[in-house]
Motif scaffolding. Structure first.
Motif, PDB file in Angstrom:
ATOM      1  N   VAL A  43      -7.876   9.063  -4.241  1.00  0.00           N
ATOM      2  CA  VAL A  43      -6.570   8.800  -3.636  1.00  0.00           C
ATOM      3  C   VAL A  43      -6.633   9.071  -2.135  1.00  0.00           C
ATOM      4  CG1 VAL A  43      -4.174   9.565  -3.540  1.00  0.00           C
ATOM      5  CG2 VAL A  43      -5.257   9.224  -5.737  1.00  0.00           C
ATOM      6  N   PHE A  66       0.817  -1.215   0.000  1.00  0.00           N
ATOM      7  CA  PHE A  66       0.000   0.000   0.000  1.00  0.00           C
ATOM      8  C   PHE A  66       0.851   1.266   0.000  1.00  0.00           C
ATOM      9  CE2 PHE A  66      -3.527  -2.775   0.693  1.00  0.00           C
ATOM     10  CZ  PHE A  66      -4.554  -2.108   0.053  1.00  0.00           C
ATOM     11  N   THR A  67       1.983   1.237   0.705  1.00  0.00           N
ATOM     12  CA  THR A  67       2.846   2.429   0.661  1.00  0.00           C
ATOM     13  C   THR A  67       3.303   2.679  -0.778  1.00  0.00           C
ATOM     14  OG1 THR A  67       3.646   1.726   2.803  1.00  0.00           O
ATOM     15  CG2 THR A  67       4.757   3.566   1.802  1.00  0.00           C
ATOM     16  N   ALA A  68       3.685   1.605  -1.465  1.00  0.00           N
ATOM     17  CA  ALA A  68       4.158   1.760  -2.845  1.00  0.00           C
ATOM     18  C   ALA A  68       3.038   2.266  -3.742  1.00  0.00           C
ATOM     19  CB  ALA A  68       4.690   0.435  -3.362  1.00  0.00           C
ATOM     20  N   ALA A  69       1.859   1.638  -3.628  1.00  0.00           N
ATOM     21  CA  ALA A  69       0.745   2.051  -4.486  1.00  0.00           C
ATOM     22  C   ALA A  69       0.398   3.510  -4.231  1.00  0.00           C
ATOM     23  CB  ALA A  69      -0.469   1.160  -4.248  1.00  0.00           C
ATOM     24  N   ILE A  70       0.391   3.909  -2.955  1.00  0.00           N
ATOM     25  CA  ILE A  70       0.013   5.292  -2.631  1.00  0.00           C
ATOM     26  C   ILE A  70       1.079   6.275  -3.107  1.00  0.00           C
ATOM     27  CG2 ILE A  70      -0.222   6.863  -0.672  1.00  0.00           C
ATOM     28  CD1 ILE A  70      -1.879   4.599   0.633  1.00  0.00           C
ATOM     29  N   THR A  71       2.347   5.904  -2.930  1.00  0.00           N
ATOM     30  CA  THR A  71       3.414   6.785  -3.428  1.00  0.00           C
ATOM     31  C   THR A  71       3.239   7.027  -4.927  1.00  0.00           C
ATOM     32  OG1 THR A  71       4.875   5.783  -1.805  1.00  0.00           O
ATOM     33  CG2 THR A  71       5.897   7.111  -3.514  1.00  0.00           C
ATOM     34  N   ALA A  72       3.020   5.931  -5.669  1.00  0.00           N
ATOM     35  CA  ALA A  72       2.893   6.075  -7.122  1.00  0.00           C
ATOM     36  C   ALA A  72       1.632   6.847  -7.490  1.00  0.00           C
ATOM     37  CB  ALA A  72       2.890   4.703  -7.773  1.00  0.00           C
ATOM     38  N   MET A  73       0.519   6.552  -6.798  1.00  0.00           N
ATOM     39  CA  MET A  73      -0.742   7.251  -7.059  1.00  0.00           C
ATOM     40  C   MET A  73      -0.592   8.750  -6.854  1.00  0.00           C
ATOM     41  SD  MET A  73      -3.747   5.449  -4.992  1.00  0.00           S
ATOM     42  CE  MET A  73      -3.808   3.699  -5.064  1.00  0.00           C
ATOM     43  N   LEU A  74      -0.055   9.106  -5.674  1.00  0.00           N
ATOM     44  CA  LEU A  74       0.132  10.527  -5.364  1.00  0.00           C
ATOM     45  C   LEU A  74       1.047  11.160  -6.395  1.00  0.00           C
ATOM     46  CD1 LEU A  74       0.564  10.667  -1.497  1.00  0.00           C
ATOM     47  CD2 LEU A  74      -1.174  11.822  -2.833  1.00  0.00           C
ATOM     48  N   GLY A  75       2.120  10.438  -6.716  1.00  0.00           N
ATOM     49  CA  GLY A  75       3.065  10.957  -7.699  1.00  0.00           C
ATOM     50  C   GLY A  75       2.384  11.226  -9.024  1.00  0.00           C
ATOM     51  N   LEU A  76       1.558  10.281  -9.473  1.00  0.00           N
ATOM     52  CA  LEU A  76       0.890  10.460 -10.765  1.00  0.00           C
ATOM     53  C   LEU A  76      -0.084  11.629 -10.717  1.00  0.00           C
ATOM     54  CD1 LEU A  76       0.157   6.821 -11.991  1.00  0.00           C
ATOM     55  CD2 LEU A  76       1.773   8.448 -12.908  1.00  0.00           C
ATOM     56  N   VAL A  77      -0.824  11.745  -9.601  1.00  0.00           N
ATOM     57  CA  VAL A  77      -1.792  12.842  -9.502  1.00  0.00           C
ATOM     58  C   VAL A  77      -1.067  14.187  -9.547  1.00  0.00           C
ATOM     59  CG1 VAL A  77      -3.393  13.993  -7.929  1.00  0.00           C
ATOM     60  CG2 VAL A  77      -3.592  11.548  -8.320  1.00  0.00           C
ATOM     61  N   PHE A  78       0.060  14.285  -8.809  1.00  0.00           N
ATOM     62  CA  PHE A  78       0.774  15.558  -8.781  1.00  0.00           C
ATOM     63  C   PHE A  78       1.487  15.833 -10.105  1.00  0.00           C
ATOM     64  CE2 PHE A  78       0.216  15.179  -4.186  1.00  0.00           C
ATOM     65  CZ  PHE A  78      -0.215  16.470  -3.913  1.00  0.00           C
ATOM     66  N   LEU A  79       2.099  14.804 -10.664  1.00  0.00           N
ATOM     67  CA  LEU A  79       2.764  15.000 -11.960  1.00  0.00           C
ATOM     68  C   LEU A  79       1.755  15.445 -12.999  1.00  0.00           C
ATOM     69  CD1 LEU A  79       5.240  12.008 -12.318  1.00  0.00           C
ATOM     70  CD2 LEU A  79       5.766  14.366 -11.848  1.00  0.00           C
TER      71      LEU A  79
END
Lengths: 200, 136, 177, 203
Positions: A170, A57-70
């Motif tokens: 997210v 979940f940490t990995a999925a959330i990191t990537a999710m947040l990253g994609l939303v911000f990018l």
């Protein structure tokens, strides 16, 4: 502007080199997290070691947040990024079979490869079994083709289905994950098994 | 463990900083409307006016889109020359943003309609196009 | 001592949350660079397809499943995921070497023998391999990468995998505890 | 503070920010206003009726004529044209026609009005290979199908042009003209090279 390779038509060789480098990062992260140990992975389902839950979940959330911000800062074009295609039946049936395979075999392909890399014999057996399983699917494909291709819904997003913005979804997932982390750490104390955790 | 977190933190900050530097060079678009909105606007707005209608308007600003040379040879009284290539210059932003109806003289209908689309998409309003033949 | 970390002298793994952030960053980097997530089972399928292609070319060419990967004479091993999985092997090995976890061993509960563990691992592998083809991806390709892009398929697959594993956990507890 | 609490705090904060971000469509391959202006000023984006007649007579296989008049008005099109009404370009999902890398689309309507609007929309979306017919069908009819004999005082070039147009008129209207259906080409949706959806997944 991302994704860099598809937009800029970068050569296949460089693409493969990047694949290799990303793979190294992937393997390194999995091994460091302890995913190379099947008993550590299986601990998730008995509560004595919830490392899978935390890392996943940490990995999925990191990537999710990253994609939303990018996406917000226009650094990535999400309309090009691959969104897994949804076939209701095959996703559920496949998931259930994989779930049984997970608890029986103790690995998933990614972690199995990682564990095999550091010399785990059971991981190598698991990978051999996976190849057999894929061969089995390939040979019996005509039997499953109907259901495999049924109810195609395209690459749809959960946020579209529920009808909320990506960011809100997210946040909801983060809320759920924070709760799960808390439950996970509680379970680790509750179902503690020092004999196993010391061993791995 | 603390040192690991620190190292990772530095790597991630550096990674994002790199992304920001790489992408900051890209020119951002300042369009106010999406393509779909422009399509709707274009199909629903009648922005072409005839010279007779123009005469009835109390206040307007004529804008001639031709090249300066053609403008010098002959132009309508009170018309302002903004060649199509200069349409996005900063000095005209105030004019386009003002409430006065801006009338583009369509010596070249294609460029007049395109200019209307471009400026409308940037959010400017009260834009009109008057079709003219070259002889007028 | 089978577990000897040559750097720190301990056997500790990385903090799971830190490892998760590391994994997530790799995943994000993959999306940023290539527009696609991580995966593993796809590479194994390439291996199977090319093996079938070598052994029984006619069969591979006519099968509905294999033919789409070998159409126009392309080599299924020449794929993005295969190179990525080679990287996973190297990355896993590097990490194991740095942390001193390189050993030949079979991990199993004291309640079962190594032999039984191997048999179970093969059985689990067969199921997982079969399921990963049915579900169009494994835990990394469908569940993790799928969830990161918020795709419905990712969430459904993730729920199905972990839900089923929880349901069946009780019946297989002897193998793990 | 342990790692879980630190992480939970950080991701909750970031998630709250993410939830408050306006959900907007990303437009990285779309053109910004300056790029659109550049395209507008490029002569290569416009075809004159004479150039079109030449291309049609020489049988250039790479051009695709698109008539954007409403379906009810789709009569006597330029030969080989297909009808894509301007009103329905988004509803009927004709994007694959405009967003491709092989055919040169030449857009026209009765005059320049709607064709220029459509051209602007496709250009701004970053679609390539869309061109505009200057003067539209009106100009096509008056110059190519029914050319006027120049006055006797006109320069020699005008007579040359008339000769060519008269020949073209003969080609398009004369007895040797093929029925329009013969030139209809099957359309295969071709994805544009640049904005190709990434193939991925683990299956």
């Amino acid at each position: 502007m991302g994704p860099i390779i598809p937009i800029n038509d970068i050569s296949t060789e460089l693409n493969y080199l990047i694949a290799f480098l990303i793979g190294i990062g992937f393997g390194f992260a999995l091994e460091q997290a302890g995913f190379s140990s099947s008993r550590k992975l299986a601990g998730m389902f008995y509560g004595y070691d919830t490392v899978v839950l935390k890392v996943f979940f940490t990995a999925a959330i990191t990537a999710m947040l990253g994609l939303v911000f990018l996406n917000h800062f226009r650094m990535i074009d999400l309309s090009i990024v691959y969104v897994n295609e949804y076939y209701i039946e095959s996703a559920i049936i496949g998931g259930v079979i994989m779930g049984v395979g997970f608890i029986v075999g103790g690995f998933c392909p990614g972690t199995g490869i990682c564990a095999a890399a550091i010399g785990k014999l059971d991981a190598m057996a698991f990978l051999g079994g996976s190849l057999l399983g894929i061969l089995l699917f390939g040979e019996t494909y005509s039997l499953w083709e109907g259901i495999y291709m049924k109810s195609y819904l395209g690459g749809i997003k959960l946020s579209e289905v529920i009808g909320i913005s990506d960011g809100l979804l997210v946040l909801a997932i983060i809320g759920a994950a924070v709760l799960m982390f808390w439950v996970g750490e509680w379970a680790e104390k509750r179902f503690q098994r020092p004999d196993i955790t010391k061993d791995i | 463990m603390r040192s690991t977190i620190l190292t990772l933190g530095i790597i991630m900050v550096a990674f994002f900083a790199l992304l920001i530097i790489v992408t900051s060079g890209v020119e951002k678009s300042s369009f106010k409307h999406s393509a779909q909105e422009m399509h709707r606007l274009a199909t629903t707005t009648d922005y072409v006016i005839l010279p007779s209608e123009l005469a009835k308007m109390p206040e307007y600003r004529l804008i001639d889109l031709r090249k300066p040379k053609a403008f010098i040879i002959a132009h309508k009284d009170g018309a302002l020359n903004i060649p199509v290539s200069n349409i996005l210059d900063d000095e005209f932003k105030m004019l386009f943003a003002s409430a006065v109806p801006k009338v583009f003289l369509a010596h070249d209908p294609i460029h007049a309609h395109e200019t209307w689309m471009l400026l409308s998409q940037l959010g400017y309003q009260n834009l009109l196009v008057m079709e003219l033949l070259e002889e007028d | 001592m089978s577990h000897h970390n040559y750097i720190t002298g301990t056997t500790k793994y990385m903090n799971p949350y830190v490892a998760g952030i590391l994994l997530g960053t790799v995943l994000l980097l993959s999306f940023y660079l290539t527009g696609r997530g991580l995966g593993a089972s796809g590479a194994m399928k390439s291996v199977v397809v090319s093996a079938v292609d070598v052994v029984a070319q006619d069969h591979a060419g006519t099968s509905g499943f294999y033919s789409k990967y070998i159409a126009d004479g392309k080599n299924p091993l020449n794929s993005w995921l295969v190179f990525q999985v080679l990287g996973v092997l190297v990355g896993g090995f590097l990490s194991g070497a740095l942390a001193g976890r390189l050993t030949w061993k079979t991990e199993h509960s004291p309640n079962i023998t190594s032999r039984k563990r191997i048999m179970l691992a093969i059985a689990g592998g067969v199921l997982f391999g079969f399921g990963s083809q049915f579900g169009r991806g494994c835990t990394s390709g469908a569940a993790l990468s799928g969830m990161a892009t918020l795709s419905l398929a990712g969430f459904v697959t993730m729920m199905a995998i972990f839900g089923t594993a929880f349901l069946f956990a009780y019946f297989f507890r002897k193998n793990w505890i | 503070m342990n790692t879980r609490l630190t992480l939970s705090t950080i991701i909750l904060a970031l998630g709250t920010v993410a939830a408050m971000l306006p959900g907007k469509e990303n437009d990285s391959v779309m053109l910004n206003e300056r790029q659109v202006l550049q395209e507008m000023l490029l002569d290569a984006n416009y075809f004159s009726v004479d150039e079109l007649a030449h291309l049609l007579i020489s049988g250039d296989p790479s051009i695709q004529l698109i008539d954007i008049r409403p379906a009810a008005d789709f009569k006597e099109p330029i030969r080989g044209a297909i009808n894509v009404p301007f009103d329905s370009i988004f509803t009927d999902n004709f994007a694959y026609l405009f967003d491709q890398g092989v055919m040169k689309n030449i857009l026209y309507s009765d005059d320049d009005h709607t064709a220029a609007q459509l051209w602007m929309i496709t250009t701004q979306l970053g679609y390539q290979n869309n061109y505009l017919l200057k003067g539209g069908l009106t100009e096509w009819k008056s110059s190519i199908l029914d050319p006027k004999y120049p006055e006797s005082t006109a320069p020699k070039e005008a007579f040359d042009l008339y000769q060519r147009r008269a020949a073209a008129s003969q080609y398009f209207t004369g007895a040797r003209a093929l029925p329009p259906t013969d030139l209809f080409k099957p359309l295969s949706p071709i994805k544009r090279k640049k904005k190709k959806k990434v193939e991925g997944g683990c299956s």
